[in-house]
Design a protein around this motif. Structure first.
Motif, PDB file in Angstrom:
ATOM      1  N   GLU A 220     -12.133  30.458  23.584  1.00 49.90           N
ATOM      2  CA  GLU A 220     -13.163  30.039  24.236  1.00 49.90           C
ATOM      3  C   GLU A 220     -13.335  28.563  24.822  1.00 49.90           C
ATOM      4  O   GLU A 220     -13.387  28.108  25.910  1.00 49.90           O
ATOM      5  CB  GLU A 220     -14.464  30.705  24.456  1.00 49.90           C
ATOM      6  CG  GLU A 220     -14.570  32.418  24.544  1.00 49.90           C
ATOM      7  CD  GLU A 220     -14.184  32.877  25.764  1.00 49.90           C
ATOM      8  OE1 GLU A 220     -14.577  32.285  26.776  1.00 49.90           O
ATOM      9  OE2 GLU A 220     -13.484  33.839  25.985  1.00 49.90           O
ATOM     10  N   ARG A 221     -13.372  27.889  23.651  1.00 52.02           N
ATOM     11  CA  ARG A 221     -13.766  26.458  23.737  1.00 52.02           C
ATOM     12  C   ARG A 221     -12.750  25.668  24.084  1.00 52.02           C
ATOM     13  O   ARG A 221     -12.839  24.459  24.250  1.00 52.02           O
ATOM     14  CB  ARG A 221     -14.061  25.943  22.281  1.00 52.02           C
ATOM     15  CG  ARG A 221     -15.714  26.356  21.775  1.00 52.02           C
ATOM     16  CD  ARG A 221     -15.902  25.879  20.489  1.00 52.02           C
ATOM     17  NE  ARG A 221     -16.365  26.737  19.572  1.00 52.02           N
ATOM     18  CZ  ARG A 221     -16.401  26.935  18.473  1.00 52.02           C
ATOM     19  NH1 ARG A 221     -15.488  26.470  17.652  1.00 52.02           N
ATOM     20  NH2 ARG A 221     -16.708  27.808  17.827  1.00 52.02           N
ATOM     21  N   LEU A 222     -11.439  26.264  24.322  1.00 48.64           N
ATOM     22  CA  LEU A 222     -10.180  25.533  24.461  1.00 48.64           C
ATOM     23  C   LEU A 222     -10.333  24.956  26.052  1.00 48.64           C
ATOM     24  O   LEU A 222      -9.370  24.495  26.637  1.00 48.64           O
ATOM     25  CB  LEU A 222      -9.007  26.307  24.401  1.00 48.64           C
ATOM     26  CG  LEU A 222      -8.454  26.254  22.789  1.00 48.64           C
ATOM     27  CD1 LEU A 222      -7.371  27.021  22.600  1.00 48.64           C
ATOM     28  CD2 LEU A 222      -8.430  24.882  22.127  1.00 48.64           C
ATOM     29  N   ASP A 223     -11.079  25.947  26.859  1.00 47.52           N
ATOM     30  CA  ASP A 223     -11.121  25.893  28.488  1.00 47.52           C
ATOM     31  C   ASP A 223      -9.814  26.111  28.846  1.00 47.52           C
ATOM     32  O   ASP A 223      -9.154  25.252  29.531  1.00 47.52           O
ATOM     33  CB  ASP A 223     -11.642  24.531  28.607  1.00 47.52           C
ATOM     34  CG  ASP A 223     -12.182  24.463  30.172  1.00 47.52           C
ATOM     35  OD1 ASP A 223     -12.299  25.599  30.697  1.00 47.52           O
ATOM     36  OD2 ASP A 223     -12.274  23.261  30.499  1.00 47.52           O
ATOM     37  N   ILE A 224      -9.197  27.053  28.619  1.00 48.92           N
ATOM     38  CA  ILE A 224      -7.565  27.720  29.104  1.00 48.92           C
ATOM     39  C   ILE A 224      -7.772  28.518  30.387  1.00 48.92           C
ATOM     40  O   ILE A 224      -6.725  29.297  30.474  1.00 48.92           O
ATOM     41  CB  ILE A 224      -6.790  28.032  28.132  1.00 48.92           C
ATOM     42  CG1 ILE A 224      -7.531  29.049  27.040  1.00 48.92           C
ATOM     43  CG2 ILE A 224      -6.368  26.695  27.321  1.00 48.92           C
ATOM     44  CD1 ILE A 224      -6.319  29.597  26.344  1.00 48.92           C
ATOM     45  N   GLY A 225      -9.015  28.725  31.062  1.00 49.33           N
ATOM     46  CA  GLY A 225      -9.033  29.761  31.887  1.00 49.33           C
ATOM     47  C   GLY A 225      -9.368  30.982  31.722  1.00 49.33           C
ATOM     48  O   GLY A 225     -10.102  31.213  30.799  1.00 49.33           O
ATOM     49  N   SER A 226      -8.459  31.960  32.405  1.00 49.91           N
ATOM     50  CA  SER A 226      -8.884  33.518  32.012  1.00 49.91           C
ATOM     51  C   SER A 226      -8.042  33.839  30.683  1.00 49.91           C
ATOM     52  O   SER A 226      -6.864  33.856  30.813  1.00 49.91           O
ATOM     53  CB  SER A 226      -8.472  34.222  33.008  1.00 49.91           C
ATOM     54  OG  SER A 226      -9.320  33.845  34.477  1.00 49.91           O
ATOM     55  N   VAL A 227      -8.556  34.464  29.855  1.00 51.14           N
ATOM     56  CA  VAL A 227      -8.118  35.071  28.785  1.00 51.14           C
ATOM     57  C   VAL A 227      -8.293  36.541  28.797  1.00 51.14           C
ATOM     58  O   VAL A 227      -9.552  37.085  29.018  1.00 51.14           O
ATOM     59  CB  VAL A 227      -8.815  34.617  27.325  1.00 51.14           C
ATOM     60  CG1 VAL A 227      -7.983  35.079  26.191  1.00 51.14           C
ATOM     61  CG2 VAL A 227      -8.442  32.890  27.479  1.00 51.14           C
ATOM     62  N   ILE A 228      -7.352  37.208  28.577  1.00 55.23           N
ATOM     63  CA  ILE A 228      -7.450  38.861  28.670  1.00 55.23           C
ATOM     64  C   ILE A 228      -7.092  39.257  27.349  1.00 55.23           C
ATOM     65  O   ILE A 228      -6.334  38.954  26.633  1.00 55.23           O
ATOM     66  CB  ILE A 228      -6.343  39.213  29.631  1.00 55.23           C
ATOM     67  CG1 ILE A 228      -6.726  38.976  31.060  1.00 55.23           C
ATOM     68  CG2 ILE A 228      -5.967  40.791  29.309  1.00 55.23           C
ATOM     69  CD1 ILE A 228      -5.487  39.484  32.002  1.00 55.23           C
ATOM     70  N   TYR A 229      -8.066  40.165  26.942  1.00 50.36           N
ATOM     71  CA  TYR A 229      -8.071  40.774  25.424  1.00 50.36           C
ATOM     72  C   TYR A 229      -7.907  42.194  25.613  1.00 50.36           C
ATOM     73  O   TYR A 229      -8.766  43.107  25.999  1.00 50.36           O
ATOM     74  CB  TYR A 229      -9.252  40.608  24.580  1.00 50.36           C
ATOM     75  CG  TYR A 229      -9.655  39.394  24.275  1.00 50.36           C
ATOM     76  CD1 TYR A 229      -9.025  38.679  23.297  1.00 50.36           C
ATOM     77  CD2 TYR A 229     -10.383  38.478  25.315  1.00 50.36           C
ATOM     78  CE1 TYR A 229      -9.488  37.245  22.925  1.00 50.36           C
ATOM     79  CE2 TYR A 229     -10.924  37.112  25.078  1.00 50.36           C
ATOM     80  CZ  TYR A 229     -10.327  36.343  23.859  1.00 50.36           C
ATOM     81  OH  TYR A 229     -10.532  35.088  23.496  1.00 50.36           O
ATOM     82  N   PRO A 230      -6.601  42.945  25.440  1.00 45.95           N
ATOM     83  CA  PRO A 230      -6.435  44.258  25.772  1.00 45.95           C
ATOM     84  C   PRO A 230      -7.345  45.138  25.060  1.00 45.95           C
ATOM     85  O   PRO A 230      -7.725  46.253  25.592  1.00 45.95           O
ATOM     86  CB  PRO A 230      -4.964  44.492  25.480  1.00 45.95           C
ATOM     87  CG  PRO A 230      -4.421  43.234  25.692  1.00 45.95           C
ATOM     88  CD  PRO A 230      -5.324  42.040  25.130  1.00 45.95           C
ATOM     89  N   LYS A 231      -7.726  44.718  23.789  1.00 47.68           N
ATOM     90  CA  LYS A 231      -8.666  45.590  22.768  1.00 47.68           C
ATOM     91  C   LYS A 231     -10.104  45.664  23.648  1.00 47.68           C
ATOM     92  O   LYS A 231     -10.655  46.942  23.597  1.00 47.68           O
ATOM     93  CB  LYS A 231      -8.619  45.071  21.496  1.00 47.68           C
ATOM     94  CG  LYS A 231      -7.463  45.140  20.657  1.00 47.68           C
ATOM     95  CD  LYS A 231      -7.512  44.668  19.152  1.00 47.68           C
ATOM     96  CE  LYS A 231      -6.114  44.698  18.538  1.00 47.68           C
ATOM     97  NZ  LYS A 231      -6.294  44.157  17.289  1.00 47.68           N
ATOM     98  N   TYR A 232     -10.425  44.627  24.026  1.00 48.06           N
ATOM     99  CA  TYR A 232     -11.890  44.489  24.693  1.00 48.06           C
ATOM    100  C   TYR A 232     -11.845  45.630  25.769  1.00 48.06           C
ATOM    101  O   TYR A 232     -12.759  46.252  26.013  1.00 48.06           O
ATOM    102  CB  TYR A 232     -12.430  43.261  24.941  1.00 48.06           C
ATOM    103  CG  TYR A 232     -12.949  42.386  23.892  1.00 48.06           C
ATOM    104  CD1 TYR A 232     -13.771  42.825  22.960  1.00 48.06           C
ATOM    105  CD2 TYR A 232     -12.807  40.990  24.153  1.00 48.06           C
ATOM    106  CE1 TYR A 232     -14.215  42.057  22.026  1.00 48.06           C
ATOM    107  CE2 TYR A 232     -13.167  40.124  23.032  1.00 48.06           C
ATOM    108  CZ  TYR A 232     -14.158  40.853  22.149  1.00 48.06           C
ATOM    109  OH  TYR A 232     -14.409  39.976  21.046  1.00 48.06           O
ATOM    110  N   ILE A 233     -10.654  45.321  26.721  1.00 53.00           N
ATOM    111  CA  ILE A 233     -10.636  46.132  27.839  1.00 53.00           C
ATOM    112  C   ILE A 233     -10.703  47.780  27.472  1.00 53.00           C
ATOM    113  O   ILE A 233     -11.322  48.753  28.232  1.00 53.00           O
ATOM    114  CB  ILE A 233      -9.474  45.945  28.861  1.00 53.00           C
ATOM    115  CG1 ILE A 233      -9.457  44.414  29.340  1.00 53.00           C
ATOM    116  CG2 ILE A 233      -9.147  46.748  29.843  1.00 53.00           C
ATOM    117  CD1 ILE A 233      -8.190  43.893  29.581  1.00 53.00           C
TER     118      ILE A 233
END
Length: 335
Positions: A220-233
């Motif tokens: 999150e701290r890298l500020d790389i836009g949108s990160v998708i975590y299939p496990k969270y979904i």
């Protein structure tokens, strides 16, 4: 219950490419309502503005539902002051969300071209959805047999047989012109590095797939836009199902999303019968702390509720809260 994590991840990525200014988009009421997360940046000129002033000056029918600041989650009232760097989540219909983003100077048009690195199952599902949205798709995949399969399955897409982690190949295939870039290899580190390279070389909307969730705070701290975590979904689907099974006959959980690294939840309740929360103005309900009624869906009409509005039997109601474990709409009240 059957869950397809790859399809769910692809659908989330497609939503983000449709609305590039949002970092995360969750949908409710069969797509009539969205919860969109974005980052406050200096160029938006919102720093130091109170929530009530922002909502009043823009006259957009949106509700600021949650603010994440320094690992703290706030369910804001009208006096809450916004700061640059805040992660802000709003609730609105897709049309009103677009009007709000346009008013504060953020891009609202979907991307026209997208480069995908990795040709696995998620890439197939994502490319299918993007092609339906008339977005030009280019997939880089190093396995030749998989490229041939993708060419048959996705005749409208451009399939490139090559190593998507090769910087020279990325540039030759038009990375600098791409409006969307999605890294879907099977190696998290590769995906993050590819996204950082794309951020340096292009203005593309960036979407990164990460499988391991143990390093999400660092990512999150890298500020790389949108990160998708299939496990969270996938976990959201399971939680939604389990909560629905726990519910009494009075209401049930239709939709559930974990927000802000699991620190908050957004739930959609279907209200089946009269109870202690119905037919009473919201201003008179004694709600639990850190809980916000974000939206009322009444027979397909979306209302961002005010103090004089009432919940009625037959409504679906969206609640955002840091309180965990709500399984009935009556759980929003203080005991």
């Amino acid at each position: 219950m059957t869950i397809n994590p790859e399809l769910a991840a692809a659908t989330e990525a497609a939503r983000l490419l449709r609305f590039p200014s949002a970092i995360k988009i969750d949908t409710f009421a069969k797509g009539r309502v969205e919860l969109l997360k974005f980052k406050l940046r200096p160029e938006l000129r919102i720093n130091g503005m109170a929530v009530s002033k922002l909502q009043g000056s823009l006259k957009s029918d949106v509700l600021i539902a949650a603010v994440e600041r320094n690992d703290q989650v706030h369910i804001p009232n009208g006096d809450f002051v916004l700061r640059d760097g805040d992660m802000v989540s709003i609730i609105a219909s897709p049309r009103h969300a677009a009007e709000f983003f346009k008013a504060i100077g953020l891009k609202t048009n979907q991307v026209h071209s997208c480069m995908i690195v990795g040709g696995g199952t998620i890439a197939y599902y994502l490319a299918s959805q993007l092609l339906d949205m008339k977005i030009h798709v280019r997939i880089l995949e190093k396995d030749q047999a998989r490229c041939e399969t993708l060419s048959e399955l996705l005749p409208e897409a451009t399939i490139v047989n090559g190593d998507g982690t090769d910087k020279k190949l990325l540039l030759e295939e038009g990375l600098q012109r791409a409006e969307g870039f999605v890294s879907l290899t099977n190696v998290d580190e590769e995906n993050v590095m590819l996204t950082l390279f794309a951020k340096d070389q292009s203005q593309a909307k960036l979407v990164t797939k990460v499988n391991r969730i143990s390093f999400d705070d660092i990512i999150e701290r890298l500020d790389i836009g949108s990160v998708i975590y299939p496990k969270y979904i996938t976990a959201d689907y399971i939680l939604q199902y389990v909560r629905a099974m726990q519910n009494s006959i009075g209401s049930n959980v239709e939709t559930l999303y974990q927000l802000l690294d699991g620190k908050a939840e957004a739930l959609e309740f279907a209200v089946h019968e009269d109870s202690g929360v119905t037919d009473i103005p919201l201003s008179r309900l004694v709600l639990k702390d850190n809980l916000l009624i974000g939206c009322i869906n009444r027979k397909g009409t979306i209302r961002i509720p005010r103090g004089n509005d009432c919940i009625q039997a037959g409504d679906t109601v969206i609640v955002v809260t840091t309180q965990k474990g709500l399984s009935d709409v009556r759980d929003i009240l203080k005991k």
